[in-house]
Structure formats: structure tokens, C-alpha cells
Design an enzyme around this catalytic site. Structure first.
Site, PDB file in Angstrom:
ATOM      1  N   SER A 262       0.850  -1.190   0.000  1.00  0.00           N
ATOM      2  CA  SER A 262       0.000   0.000   0.000  1.00  0.00           C
ATOM      3  C   SER A 262       0.883   1.237   0.000  1.00  0.00           C
ATOM      4  O   SER A 262       2.111   1.140   0.065  1.00  0.00           O
ATOM      5  CB  SER A 262      -0.894   0.008   1.240  1.00  0.00           C
ATOM      6  OG  SER A 262      -0.135   0.419   2.365  1.00  0.00           O
ATOM      7  N   LYS A 263       0.220   2.382  -0.030  1.00  0.00           N
ATOM      8  CA  LYS A 263       0.953   3.651  -0.092  1.00  0.00           C
ATOM      9  C   LYS A 263       1.932   3.819   1.070  1.00  0.00           C
ATOM     10  O   LYS A 263       2.906   4.545   0.954  1.00  0.00           O
ATOM     11  CB  LYS A 263      -0.044   4.812  -0.092  1.00  0.00           C
ATOM     12  CG  LYS A 263      -0.747   4.943  -1.415  1.00  0.00           C
ATOM     13  CD  LYS A 263      -1.477   6.277  -1.517  1.00  0.00           C
ATOM     14  CE  LYS A 263      -2.386   6.277  -2.719  1.00  0.00           C
ATOM     15  NZ  LYS A 263      -3.799   6.423  -2.372  1.00  0.00           N
TER      16      LYS A 263
END
Ligand code: GLU
Length: 501
Positions: A262-263
Site C-alpha cells: 500500500s501507499k
């Protein structure tokens, strides 16, 4: 194992994104594996837009999808814009089909109309939550309404959804290429999910199954997060009386900490990797190897090699771990494969964007001389370059006078100001000759000179390097002297000498 058991015909697979976000690593990996699988089998790769979730749809995401695959150089054989025998390939253009198939299930008694309002469903949810019943989803209230009453209420204009009548008390089994035989209790499946919404739009499940059937998809390669939907899809295929495609749920992509990528881990959208200056070849090559075992000792594969050699047997069951450092390594490798002219062309947008050719003013295009210098400078940085975005900063000193460093920056180890000045003057005497020499000649000259003067080679080089490039760590000095030329180099040395007093 021969995977094509249900479908002895040609391989047809698909990437079926919902345009509700930017294309990211997980998505292009699914697309790439489908693309490679189809190519390796001489089959067809199809793009289908699953855009039935109108609340999250945005044309910006559709544009991003096309841009991304254009940049990556991945083409589909059938899809929106490309066309093909099973079109249209955009689900919002196929809504009448879904209505037709939902009605077919109604007639077969495999589905039913549900007249419950959103408010009632919310109430059920809250009551169950308050009672800690552990049950979730729909309470199947409309499941037993008689077909006659149901038809009458629909005719009377009452709003309804169409729900799948999941056969209760049974198990659903299917085979996954990677995960093996899977069995699911029907009673544990999301109770009677909606197939057709009251606005006439299908849900993901209905549209996905109908389209995979009508588009004659032979293999479904998709992320493991969809595994939980598969029993439901299998029930749907059976309700229609269709064979289902072969399933292969791809291992997840994790961050280095073992959590879903994820980010938090870094860039995940392809746009972001592009902005950072990754090359499509590097990204494709790295992503193709994620969660796969290819040949021992071979890391670099062209797209053609990947197409030829891909096989589902190379997939690992364990999740792939996304290693940003490894991706950087790939980028460096592909950068070094570029000619100077190619690399200069690739890096040019960053140089223009950062104002390399306009004394810091972004957007200034290079004139002929700057363009030539830019290309000629590529050999100085190519060997150690990781990202295209680093180019302007690395080459800034060639296009504008670097800011004068503090005096201490010029000092070789253990040298003081007067020694440093003397060393720089010694270097100055060589500049004209060095600027006209190739690396080998320059190295011989400066070595001989250091020996003759009884100074260390490094001590002679350091102040000269700082005067020319503005930094202790820089691209190669001799190449820089050549590109700047004797006159400009001498000017820099003289300014440095003045600054050192
Ligand atoms: N539209 C789904 C997605 O966004 C497709 C999943 C599938 O491949 O069935 O990933």
C-alpha cells in the site's frame, strides 16, 4: 499439469479492472500475467471495463488505464477502442444483457425479486449488530415470496432488486490451479447477494460471470482477494447451466513488512513510478518476476522472452514481496542498456521540467548547444544513474555556475587553506591540457604530475573537482573538464581561487 481441462479450445483471458482508481502495481501485475499467459499459449488477451459501480467511476481513471498500458507497451487483442467479436467491452454498454440474464434466473427459480428498501436492510443490520448475533448480510425475507405475488408487485411498480437464491445446506467445490481443491459451505456465503440493483445496473458478480461466459473466457487469473467471491460465481455458472472457466488466484503482493502493498510502503500507482523516472521495461520485468520462480541466475527478460517463457507453473503459492531496492536495480540495468541519445531523450522532460536549460526556470526548452551538451553528458552519469528524475540535479553544474562552496569543502583530508590553494593552483596549470585529453591520457598526466610534485593524487584532484563541479562527490572530473572546455573550466578555478583568498 494441463490446465485447460474444461476448455480444450483456445486460451482467452482477460484483465477486468473497475475504473475506480489509478492503475497500481497489483493491477498491472494481474494484467501482465494474463497477457503473458495468453501470449505463451497463442491465445487472446482481452480488456474489459467493469464500470458498473457508477458512484466510484471517473473518466480520469479510464484515461489513466489506457495511458498506463500504452506506456508499458502492453496491448490487448480485444477491448474497448480495439473492438472484437464479443464486444462491447465496457459493461455500462451491456446493461440490457444483464437484465436479460437476471430474468432468465428468475424464470428458472434460481433468483428472486427482493422488495426490501435500503432503510429496512439497514435496520436488519443494526438489529443484528445490537444482538451480537454474528450473522451478517441479508435475512432472506423475500426469498419465499411466491412467483405470482412477486410478479404482481413488480408489475404494480414496486421497486426491487434481483437476488441469487443460494442453494442452502450444500457445499460448493471448485479447483484453483494454484491453491488446489477448494470447498465452501453455501450457508457461509454472503446470503443471497444482489445480482441486479434497483436502478437496473448489475452488481460485479452478475456482470462478471455473464461476460466471462459470453466472451468465452477460458481462464480467470485474478488477485487472491477475489477468491471469496468465487464460490458464489461457481453457483451462478451452475444456475445458468454453464461451465466455468479455470480459476487461478494469484498470490498477493506484499510490502517488505509482510502487509498488503500500500501507499505506506512507497509508490504504488504506476503514475508515481513514471514521475520518479522508472522505465517501463524495468517495471514490467520486475513485476513479471514478483511471486514467480524463473530461471536461476537470470534476472533480465525482454517482453518477448517473458511472452515465450511464461507458465503458470512458475507461480509461487507464497505472496510476492515488493522490493523497491530491487526495482531500482532493474531500472539501473535498463538505463545502462540505452544509448546516450536514447537516455537523453528519455531524461529530457525532467531536465526541462526542472529548468536545467533556463537557469532554473521550469519549462525552458534547450537550445541546440544545450541539447548537444545534454546528450554528451550522458556517459558521465549513466553508470550510476538509478532514476531519470535524478538527471537534472546531477548535471546542473554543467549548465549553470554551481554556487561557490564553503572554503572547507575544497580541503583535501588533513590539508589547510594554504596547502589547498597551492594544490588548486597546481591543478589549474593542467586544466588546459586535461580538457583536450581522453580519460586515459588525462589520468596519466595528472598521476605523473602528482608524482613529480610529491603530492597525493587524491589531494591534487579534490580542490579541482570542487572548483569545477561545485561538490566533493560528482560525476567524473575529466569528462566534466572536456565538456565545459578549457576556458570555462579555468574561469571556475579562478573564481574558486579568488573565493579562497
Ligand atoms: N472488476 C474486478 C476488479 O476490479 C475484476 C475481478 C476479476 O478479475 O474477476 O478487479
Amino acid at each position: 499439469m494441463n490446465i485447460a481441462t474444461n476448455f480444450p479450445g483456445p486460451v482467452r483471458d482477460r484483465y477486468a479492472p473497475s475504473p475506480t482508481g489509478l492503475q497500481h502495481i497489483g493491477g498491472i501485475r494481474t494484467a501482465l500475467f494474463n497477457y503473458l499467459f495468453a501470449r505463451s499459449k497463442g491465445g487472446k488477451f482481452i480488456l474489459r471495463l467493469e464500470d458498473t459501480d457508477r458512484t466510484r467511476f471517473d473518466t480520469e481513471f479510464v484515461k489513466n488505464l489506457y495511458d498506463t498500458f500504452d506506456w508499458l507497451g502492453i496491448r490487448w487483442d480485444e477491448g474497448p477502442n480495439t473492438g472484437g467479436p464479443a464486444g462491447p467491452y465496457i459493461q455500462s454498454e451491456r446493461t440490457s444483457l444483464y437484465t436479460q440474464y437476471a430474468e432468465e434466473l428468475l424464470e428458472k427459480g434460481q433468483a428472486y425479486r427482493c422488495f426490501c428498501s435500503a432503510a429496512r436492510l439497514e435496520e436488519v443490520r443494526k438489529e443484528r449488530e445490537a444482538a451480537h448475533s454474528g450473522e451478517s448480510g441479508y435475512d432472506r425475507r423475500c426469498r419465499d415470496i411466491s412467483p405470482e405475488e412477486s410478479a404482481q408487485r413488480a408489475k404494480g411498480g414496486e421497486a426491487f432488486t434481483i437476488r441469487l437464491k443460494i442453494p442452502l445446506g450444500e457445499n460448493t467445490r471448485f479447483h484453483d490451479y494454484l491453491l488446489g481443491d477448494i470447498e465452501w459451505k453455501n450457508d457461509d456465503i454472503n446470503p443471497d447477494p444482489v445480482l441486479l440493483k434497483s436502478d437496473g445496473f448489475p452488481t460485479y458478480h452478475l456482470a462478471n460471470v455473464v461476460d466471462d461466459h459470453l466472451m468465452e473466457i477460458s481462464h480467470i487469473l485474478r488477485a487472491q482477494e477475489w477468491l471469496a467471491s468465487t464460490p458464489l460465481h461457481v453457483i451462478l455458472y451452475r444456475a445458468f447451466g454453464w461451465d466455468h472457466p479455470e480459476f487461478c488466484h494469484l498470490p498477493m503482493v506484499m510490502g517488505p513488512d509482510g502487509k498488503k502493498l500500500s501507499k505506506r510502503h512507497g509508490a504504488t500507482s504506476i503514475d508515481e513510478f513514471r514521475r520518479q523516472g522508472y522505465l517501463p521495461e524495468a517495471l514490467l520485468n520486475y513485476v513479471a518476476l514478483l511471486g514467480c520462480s524463473w530461471e536461476e541466475g537470470k534476472d533480465l527478460y525482454t517482453l518477448g522472452e517473458l511472452e515465450e517463457r511464461f507458465s503458470l507453473d512458475k507461480l509461487n503459492k507464497a505472496p510476492g514481496v515488493f522490493d523497491y531496492k530491487k526495482l531500482e536495480w532493474y531500472n539501473g540495468q535498463y538505463i545502462r542498456q540505452k544509448s546516450d541519445a536514447e537516455l537523453a531523450a528519455l531524461a529530457l522532460p525532467w531536465a526541462v521540467g526542472e529548468g536545467l536549460f533556463g537557469a532554473g526556470a521550469p519549462g525552458t526548452e534547450p537550445d541546440a548547444e544545450q541539447r548537444e551538451l545534454f546528450t554528451a553528458a550522458m556517459p558521465l552519469i549513466k553508470e550510476r544513474l538509478v532514476l531519470l528524475s535524478e538527471v537534472p540535479q546531477k548535471l546542473a553544474y554543467l549548465f549553470a555556475e554551481p554556487p561557490m562552496p564553503e572554503a572547507a569543502e575544497f580541503f583535501p583530508k588533513k590539508a589547510d587553506l594554504s596547502q589547498t590553494t597551492a594544490l588548486l593552483k597546481m591543478g589549474r596549470a593542467l586544466v588546459e591540457a586535461l580538457a583536450a585529453m581522453n580519460d586515459e591520457e588525462a589520468e596519466n598526466l595528472i598521476k605523473a604530475h602528482a608524482e613529480k610534485e610529491g603530492v597525493k593524487l587524491g589531494d591534487l584532484l579534490m580542490p579541482l573537482r570542487v572548483a569545477i563541479t561545485g561538490a566533493r562527490i560528482s560525476p567524473p572530473l575529466f569528462g566534466s573538464l572536456r565538456l565545459l572546455g578549457a576556458r570555462r573550466s579555468l574561469e571556475r578555478v579562478d573564481r574558486a581561487l579568488a573565493a579562497l583568498g
